[in-house]
Write a protein that holds these residues in place. Sequence first.
Motif, mmCIF file in Angstrom:
data_model
loop_
_atom_site.group_PDB
_atom_site.id
_atom_site.type_symbol
_atom_site.label_atom_id
_atom_site.label_comp_id
_atom_site.label_asym_id
_atom_site.label_seq_id
_atom_site.Cartn_x
_atom_site.Cartn_y
_atom_site.Cartn_z
ATOM 1 N N GLN A 39 0.705 -1.202 -0.313
ATOM 2 C CA GLN A 39 -0.142 -0.382 -0.194
ATOM 3 C C GLN A 39 0.847 1.542 0.090
ATOM 4 O OE1 GLN A 39 -2.783 -1.115 2.885
ATOM 5 N NE2 GLN A 39 -4.322 -1.012 1.633
ATOM 6 N N LEU A 40 0.539 2.208 -0.803
ATOM 7 C CA LEU A 40 1.238 3.422 -1.162
ATOM 8 C C LEU A 40 0.088 4.658 -0.673
ATOM 9 C CD1 LEU A 40 3.054 2.972 -4.613
ATOM 10 C CD2 LEU A 40 4.599 3.125 -2.117
ATOM 11 N N ALA A 41 0.905 5.149 0.454
ATOM 12 C CA ALA A 41 -0.072 6.686 0.218
ATOM 13 C C ALA A 41 0.059 7.556 -0.114
ATOM 14 C CB ALA A 41 0.030 6.747 2.171
ATOM 15 N N VAL A 42 -0.866 8.106 -0.814
ATOM 16 C CA VAL A 42 -0.789 9.324 -2.038
ATOM 17 C C VAL A 42 -1.702 9.949 -1.924
ATOM 18 C CG1 VAL A 42 0.035 8.253 -3.867
ATOM 19 C CG2 VAL A 42 -2.371 8.048 -3.101
ATOM 20 N N LYS A 43 -1.498 11.271 -1.819
ATOM 21 C CA LYS A 43 -2.410 12.793 -2.136
ATOM 22 C C LYS A 43 -4.082 11.661 -2.113
ATOM 23 C CE LYS A 43 -3.094 17.462 -1.036
ATOM 24 N NZ LYS A 43 -2.307 17.970 -0.227
ATOM 25 N N GLY A 44 -4.543 11.809 -1.246
ATOM 26 C CA GLY A 44 -6.449 11.854 -2.058
ATOM 27 C C GLY A 44 -6.302 10.517 -1.144
ATOM 28 N N GLY A 45 -6.007 9.318 -1.236
ATOM 29 C CA GLY A 45 -5.628 8.335 -0.866
ATOM 30 C C GLY A 45 -4.962 6.933 -0.586
ATOM 31 N N ILE A 46 -5.170 5.881 -1.076
ATOM 32 C CA ILE A 46 -4.117 4.802 -0.217
ATOM 33 C C ILE A 46 -4.977 3.715 -1.364
ATOM 34 C CG2 ILE A 46 -3.663 3.317 0.954
ATOM 35 C CD1 ILE A 46 -3.279 5.353 2.523
ATOM 36 N N ASP A 47 -2.877 3.621 -2.477
ATOM 37 C CA ASP A 47 -3.110 2.783 -3.508
ATOM 38 C C ASP A 47 -2.689 1.686 -3.057
ATOM 39 O OD1 ASP A 47 -4.130 5.030 -5.318
ATOM 40 O OD2 ASP A 47 -1.621 5.491 -5.838
ATOM 41 N N THR A 48 -3.806 0.632 -3.642
ATOM 42 C CA THR A 48 -3.279 -0.781 -3.358
ATOM 43 C C THR A 48 -2.514 -1.552 -4.544
ATOM 44 O OG1 THR A 48 -4.711 -1.050 -1.979
ATOM 45 C CG2 THR A 48 -3.891 -2.922 -2.816
ATOM 46 N N LEU A 49 -1.468 -2.041 -4.005
ATOM 47 C CA LEU A 49 -0.895 -2.649 -5.538
ATOM 48 C C LEU A 49 -0.382 -4.158 -5.580
ATOM 49 C CD1 LEU A 49 0.109 0.058 -5.742
ATOM 50 C CD2 LEU A 49 2.074 -0.764 -7.547
ATOM 51 N N GLU A 50 -0.980 -4.966 -5.836
ATOM 52 C CA GLU A 50 -0.934 -6.950 -6.104
ATOM 53 C C GLU A 50 -0.157 -7.599 -7.162
ATOM 54 O OE1 GLU A 50 -4.395 -7.331 -2.737
ATOM 55 O OE2 GLU A 50 -4.805 -7.947 -4.641
ATOM 56 N N VAL A 51 0.359 -8.786 -6.549
ATOM 57 C CA VAL A 51 0.383 -10.249 -6.775
ATOM 58 C C VAL A 51 -0.025 -10.867 -6.604
ATOM 59 C CG1 VAL A 51 2.843 -9.648 -5.804
ATOM 60 C CG2 VAL A 51 3.033 -10.604 -7.624
ATOM 61 N N ALA A 52 -0.388 -12.190 -7.593
ATOM 62 C CA ALA A 52 -0.369 -13.017 -6.231
ATOM 63 C C ALA A 52 0.462 -14.274 -6.898
ATOM 64 C CB ALA A 52 -2.174 -13.575 -7.870
ATOM 65 N N LEU A 53 0.977 -14.880 -6.129
ATOM 66 C CA LEU A 53 2.023 -15.925 -5.838
ATOM 67 C C LEU A 53 1.387 -16.689 -6.252
ATOM 68 C CD1 LEU A 53 4.022 -15.444 -2.447
ATOM 69 C CD2 LEU A 53 4.084 -13.816 -4.770
ATOM 70 N N PRO A 54 2.488 -18.045 -7.320
ATOM 71 C CA PRO A 54 1.155 -19.171 -7.904
ATOM 72 C C PRO A 54 1.533 -19.968 -6.294
ATOM 73 C CG PRO A 54 3.892 -18.452 -9.735
ATOM 74 C CD PRO A 54 3.491 -17.553 -7.398
ATOM 75 N N PRO A 55 0.103 -20.843 -6.513
ATOM 76 C CA PRO A 55 -0.144 -21.574 -5.501
ATOM 77 C C PRO A 55 1.053 -22.509 -5.186
ATOM 78 C CG PRO A 55 -1.927 -21.876 -6.705
ATOM 79 C CD PRO A 55 -0.258 -20.570 -8.017
ATOM 80 N N GLY A 56 1.314 -22.952 -3.800
ATOM 81 C CA GLY A 56 2.830 -23.446 -3.699
ATOM 82 C C GLY A 56 3.526 -23.049 -3.592
ATOM 83 N N THR A 57 3.685 -21.368 -3.675
ATOM 84 C CA THR A 57 4.801 -20.958 -3.718
ATOM 85 C C THR A 57 5.409 -20.825 -1.715
ATOM 86 O OG1 THR A 57 4.703 -19.174 -5.237
ATOM 87 C CG2 THR A 57 6.105 -18.849 -3.853
ATOM 88 N N ALA A 58 7.005 -21.134 -2.163
ATOM 89 C CA ALA A 58 8.003 -21.190 -0.774
ATOM 90 C C ALA A 58 8.389 -20.268 -0.179
ATOM 91 C CB ALA A 58 8.370 -22.335 -0.732
ATOM 92 N N SER A 59 8.895 -19.033 -1.572
ATOM 93 C CA SER A 59 9.438 -17.982 -1.062
ATOM 94 C C SER A 59 9.535 -17.113 -2.042
ATOM 95 C CB SER A 59 10.636 -18.358 -0.986
ATOM 96 O OG SER A 59 11.408 -18.956 -2.474
#
Lengths: 483, 268
Positions: free
Chosen positions: A49-69
Amino acid sequence: MTFTVTKAGVDELWATLVSRVAAGDRFAGLFAAYRPRPGTETGLVLSAQLAVKGGIDTLEVALPPGTASYPALTPHLGAAFWYERVIHDQFGVIPDGHPRLAPLILPGSPEDHALPRHVAGYGLFTISHGPVRSGVMESIEYLIETPGEAIPHLNMRVFYKHRGIEQRFEGMTAAGGVLLAERAEGIASVAHALAYCHAVERIAACVPPVRAALVRVLHAELERIANHLDVAAKLADAAGLAVAAARFAVHKERVLRLVSGLCGSRFGRGVVVPGGVSAMPRLSPGAILSELGRLEKAIDSDADSLMSTSSFLDRLRTTGPLSPARALEHGAVGPIGKAAGFSDDARRNRPYDAYPSLGTLPGHAYDDGDALARLQVRWDEADQSFHLLRQVADELAEQAGADELLSVPCDPPGGRATGWAEAPQGEVLYDVTIEGGQISRCQPRSASFHNLVLMHEVFAGDILTDFPFIEASFGLSFAGVAL
Amino acid sequence: MSLWVLRGLRDGVVTTRWPKRPDAYADGWRGPAVVRDPDPADTAGLSDLCPTNAIAVSQGGRRGRVRLDQGRCILCGWCVGARPDVFAWSAGAAGPRASALTRDRLVVPDVSETDETLAAVRASLRERTAALRRSVHIRHVDAGSDGSDEWEILALLGPVYDIHRLGIFFTPSPRHADILLVTGAGATGMAGPLRTTYDGMPDPKVVVAAGTDAVSGGLLGRSDITLGGISDVVPVDVWLPGSPPSPFGILSALLLAVGRLGDGREQA
C-alpha cells in the motif's frame, strides 16, 4: 485511490514500488492474504500500500499456488523490514534475501531466549529489559547491548502481546468488527474504529450524516489531546519533575472524564459505528465549549512552564534523533515523522469525516527529529485539536434541532476497501474484505507498528538514562504492534 | 524549580475522598450490564445479542431464565440498546459490587455457590492478607492488554486517585509484592513471564484479574493465541470486569483483595 493487480512478477511490483516511493509516494504497508483468484487456485497474494494525496493505492501480486519463497522487498525498501517478518510469521513463506528473518509477532523457539549479541567488543553485555518491566507498562522486551553507558545496538521482542486480532476479525459482522477495532490499540480506540468504519463505509458506498461526522471529529481530537498529555506526563516523570507529571496527569484525567461525560466510556468506545455514530454527545455544545476553554487554559499554562524549564529541555534536546532523510525514507507517520520534517497527516492529505469543512491553524515545521521536536509537535497538535474542537462544538450548536439522523444503514454484503484515520500516534490503516456479510479478512496496521521499528536507529550517542525519554517521546502502544 | 512548587499548589486538593466519602464521578459511572427482568415474556434472540456470549437463557428456575456473565461483558451496550426491558447498565464504578471473590459471582442474577463456599474463600483470603492491610505493594503485569487498562492503573498514581493515601504502592520487584495485578487476555507469549512473576512473589500473595480481558479473554475469548483470561496461568482471587475497568473499579478490587471492603455480592 486505486487498486492495481500486477500480472507481472514480484520483481516488477517491487520495482514499481521503489520508483513510486522515490517519486514521493509514501510506503504504507505490505500484507499477505490467501485470496481466491478468478481462473486459478487460491494462493497467497501480496498487497503493498502506498499513501498518495487523496487516498491509499493498493498494488497486488498473486504468488503461484504452493510458492515457498519470493524475492524480498526489504533489500530495496527498508521500510518493509518488519512487514515481511510478519508475513513470514503468518504464512511461512520466505522472503529471499531478507536481512533478518527472525520471528516478530510469534514467540520463537526456546533457543531464541539466549541473549543475542550483534556488537562485539571488550566489556559489552546485553541488558534484557522486559517483558515484565518496572512500573505500569505494556509488555515488550528490549535487548540493550551496551558497554555500560552508550547503546550501540538495541533489539526488540514484541511478540509477547500477540493476541491474534487479525484472526479474530474473520467471521465477524461489519457491526461487530468495530468492537474489536476499538480494542486493537486501546489508547487510540476512536482512531481504530474510524479507520475500520471508513473501510466498511467505502465498501457500502455510504456517507455518514453531517452531525455524525462532527461527533467523530469531537472524539478523535479529544483522544489526541489525552494521548499527548500522557506523553508529556511520562516525559516529565522521566525528568523527575514530579509536580509537572502530576499536573499533566490531572489534565489527562479531566479529558478522560469529559469523554466519559460525552459517551459513558473514558476511551470513546461505542461511539463510532459503521454508517455514523451511535448517539449524540450527552453534554450540550455549550457545556463542551466551557470545559474545553478551562482545559486549554490550564494545559497551555503548564505546557509553557514545561517548555521553559531548562533542566527538562536539556534532557530532550538532541536525545533520540531521527534524521529527516530516514524519516522520509521510512515514511515515518505521526509526531515522529513531523518532528523530522516529514508530515503526511491523513486529516489534511486524505481528509475524512468533518475535517474538510473545518479550518486549521498554520503549523510549524520541525526537522530536528529529537525528543524535544517530538514534544513540540505534540503541543502544536494539541493546539490544533482545541481549535478544531471549538469549531465542532459551534457547528453542533448550529445543527441542534436539525434532522436527527445519526447514522445511515451500512451493512455491505461483500467487497474490499481500505480505510484510514489519523491516530495520536499517526496514521492507522484498515484493509477490510467482506464476503457474504461477514469479514473474511481484516488487516489493521497501527502507526505504532510502522514507527516502532525506527527505535532501533535513534540511539546515536545516547546513553541508558536517555532510554525513558526516547521511549516516552515515541508515545507508541505495543498492543498495536504485535496485534 | 520553585515555579513548579507554586504551580503544584495552584488547584488545591483535587484528590477524591473515596472510600471514606462518596464520589460523584464514581457513583455516576456506567458499569457492566445487569439483568433488569430475569423472566421476560419474550426471550427470542436474547442469547444472540451479546458479541462475547455473556447472555444465557435457560429453561427457568427460581431466579428466572436469563443470566448475564459480567465477566464477559465488554460494555458494548448491544443488549441494553436492543432490549432495554430486560437489560440495563449497572450504576457506580466503586464499591463492593464492582468486583467479586469468585468467578461465578460475576454471573447475574444468580449465586451458584452457597454462602459457606464464599465464607471459605473469604477466610482464605483474609488469612493471606491480614498482615498487609495498611501497607500493600503491587506488581502489575500486562498479559496481553489493549493498552487502555494500563492507562487506568496509571491514573491511580496521579493526584486525583492518589492510591498512596491508602497505603498502597506499586513496586518494580515481584520479591517485594503482595498483590499481582494482571491485565490482558492471557496472550500465550506472556504466560511464561506471568507465571515467573507469580512464582517470584513471596507468600502470602493475592492475584487480581483486572478487566474483562483478564477475567475471560473478553472479545478475544479462548483461542490458540489467547488463553481466555489469566486464570489458567495464575490462581485468581479477585475478579474485576470492565473494558477497561475504571480507576475506581481497580481501587475497589484492590481494597477487596486486602479485606478492606466487603463483597456486596454476598447478599445478591
